[in-house]
Motif scaffolding. Structure first.
Motif, PDB file in Angstrom:
ATOM      1  N   SER A 144       0.888  -1.194   0.005  1.00 27.76           N
ATOM      2  CA  SER A 144       0.144   0.030  -0.411  1.00 27.76           C
ATOM      3  C   SER A 144       0.505   1.026  -0.169  1.00 27.76           C
ATOM      4  CB  SER A 144      -0.568  -0.066   1.562  1.00 27.76           C
ATOM      5  OG  SER A 144      -0.472   0.059   2.437  1.00 27.76           O
ATOM      6  N   TYR A 159      -9.027   5.779  -2.627  1.00 25.82           N
ATOM      7  CA  TYR A 159     -10.080   4.889  -3.407  1.00 25.82           C
ATOM      8  C   TYR A 159      -9.833   4.129  -4.417  1.00 25.82           C
ATOM      9  CZ  TYR A 159     -11.979   6.994   0.343  1.00 25.82           C
ATOM     10  OH  TYR A 159     -12.158   7.495   2.125  1.00 25.82           O
ATOM     11  N   ARG A 161      -8.571   1.297  -7.622  1.00 32.17           N
ATOM     12  CA  ARG A 161      -8.951   0.346  -7.531  1.00 32.17           C
ATOM     13  C   ARG A 161      -7.486  -0.524  -7.388  1.00 32.17           C
ATOM     14  NH1 ARG A 161     -11.090  -2.835 -12.411  1.00 32.17           N
ATOM     15  NH2 ARG A 161     -12.619  -1.607 -12.133  1.00 32.17           N
ATOM     16  N   GLY A 164      -6.990   1.100  -3.804  1.00 32.06           N
ATOM     17  CA  GLY A 164      -7.885   0.497  -2.824  1.00 32.06           C
ATOM     18  C   GLY A 164      -7.339  -0.948  -1.771  1.00 32.06           C
ATOM     19  N   THR A 168      -7.140  -2.004   1.440  1.00 23.12           N
ATOM     20  CA  THR A 168      -8.059  -2.705   1.760  1.00 23.12           C
ATOM     21  C   THR A 168      -7.560  -4.609   2.445  1.00 23.12           C
ATOM     22  OG1 THR A 168      -9.795  -2.211   0.376  1.00 23.12           O
ATOM     23  CG2 THR A 168     -10.283  -4.358   1.358  1.00 23.12           C
ATOM     24  N   PHE A 231     -13.494   2.621   4.548  1.00 22.49           N
ATOM     25  CA  PHE A 231     -12.829   2.737   3.637  1.00 22.49           C
ATOM     26  C   PHE A 231     -13.774   2.237   2.457  1.00 22.49           C
ATOM     27  CE2 PHE A 231     -10.104   1.182   0.761  1.00 22.49           C
ATOM     28  CZ  PHE A 231      -9.025   2.288   0.252  1.00 22.49           C
ATOM     29  N   GLN A 234     -16.065   4.015   1.333  1.00 25.81           N
ATOM     30  CA  GLN A 234     -15.421   5.012   0.630  1.00 25.81           C
ATOM     31  C   GLN A 234     -15.453   6.246   1.189  1.00 25.81           C
ATOM     32  OE1 GLN A 234     -16.002   5.243  -3.285  1.00 25.81           O
ATOM     33  NE2 GLN A 234     -15.321   3.599  -4.652  1.00 25.81           N
TER      34      GLN A 234
END
Length: 331
Positions: A144, A159, A161, A164, A168, A231, A234
């Motif tokens: 990340s 957010y 793809r 995100g 996540t 998250f 969003q």
């Protein structure tokens, strides 16, 4: 698109204020933790190092957030997009740096919980699943942070793809790791406490340790769950929760050591009080005592094994609190 009921600049301001309040609590708890660890003749240096690292990382994270407020609200107030564009940019250098600090602190905090599982169980097999999840936390944290630095990252949306998915996965793995390790540790403490209650009268330090482990795990897990939900939805509320997690990691670590220190102090004071109770001297027996019938006394000696409840309880008091010489080097 992110939910716009909380703009990014407002979320940054609220998160820094709440983080500062929690940092104040963690500062007081850090002082108490260092006093608890250093006042013993045998100092567990790894625990002292971890406590100092968590405090330094929390301080650095808060300093970066304060600097971001100054940069975003003052220096970028007339820039294109204004403060909102600055706080919404995931590839901004200060944002990447503070997330790297948070990621390292998360990996360190989860590693301490796994270490405590190993100390209590005395078996590496009890730590296999948490260790696998811990490796997943390290990988997703690195992914990340690295994704934020890539030029292809959308500077207007966190957010997106690829980024995100990494974030996540990071939230999910650290939540699973914390829940798994806390559950394994709590189960062992519960079984030890049940054995102690069956073998003797009175209460020891195991139950207070179990309660504080559950409290610390619940505090951290609820915060992570809130960050994950925000998250996934969003919502910009995840910025607020994210900055709150950093001091909470330190608070959860300090809670266990402080509670063990309080329990040990209470047990020591209780023992000192029992020893100070006056006893009747043997030479001052009354006359009728010598004419009484002889008293038959039977002394039963029990041989304790290495895994007896009392020995396990002693290990819990010493190892979780970091007070022994035998387990000073496993970290």
């Amino acid at each position: 698109m992110a939910v716009q009921f909380l703009p990014e600049d407002k979320a940054g301001l609220i998160s820094t204020v709440l983080e500062s309040l929690l940092y104040g609590f963690s500062l007081l708890m850090f002082i108490g933790t260092m006093w608890t660890l250093l006042r013993r003749p045998e100092v567990n240096r790894p625990m002292v190092v971890v406590a100092c690292l968590l405090f330094c990382l929390s301080t650095i994270h808060l300093g970066v957030d304060i600097n971001r407020l100054n940069t975003g609200l003052i220096l970028f107030r007339d820039a294109p997009g204004g403060p909102q564009a600055f706080f919404a940019n995931p590839s901004q250098t200060s944002f990447v740096f503070k997330n790297a600090v948070y990621s390292f602190q998360t990996v360190l905090g989860d590693g301490v919980v796994i270490y405590r599982c190993y100390i209590v169980w005395r078996s590496i097999w009890a730590c296999v699943l948490p260790s696998i999840l811990w490796l997943g936390v390290a990988v997703t944290a690195t992914g990340s942070v690295y994704t934020c630095t890539r030029p292809s990252t959308d500077s207007a949306d966190i957010y997106v793809r690829e980024l995100g998915r990494w974030i996540t996965a990071f939230y999910s793995t650290t939540l699973a790791c914390n829940l798994t390790a806390t559950s394994i540790l709590s189960y062992r403490l519960w079984t030890v406490n049940r054995s102690i209650q069956r073998s003797r009268v009175g209460s020891g330090v195991t139950m207070p340790v179990l309660l504080v482990v559950l409290d610390a795990g619940a505090l951290y897990s609820v915060t992570l769950l809130a960050a994950l939900i925000c998250f996934v939805l969003q919502s910009n509320g995840q910025y607020v929760v994210l900055d709150m997690v950093t001091p909470i990691i330190s608070i959860a670590f300090y809670m266990v050591i402080l509670r063990i220190g309080v329990s040990q102090t209470n047990l020591s004071n209780r023992s000192a009080t029992d020893q100070s109770i006056p006893r009747i001297p043997l030479t001052s027996r009354p006359d009728n005592f010598s004419r009484s019938k002889p008293m038959h006394v039977r002394i039963q000696v029990e041989q304790s094994t290495g895994d007896s409840p009392t020995s396990v309880e002693r290990d819990l008091k010493e190892d979780l609190g970091g007070q022994t010489q035998s387990y000073r080097d496993p970290l």
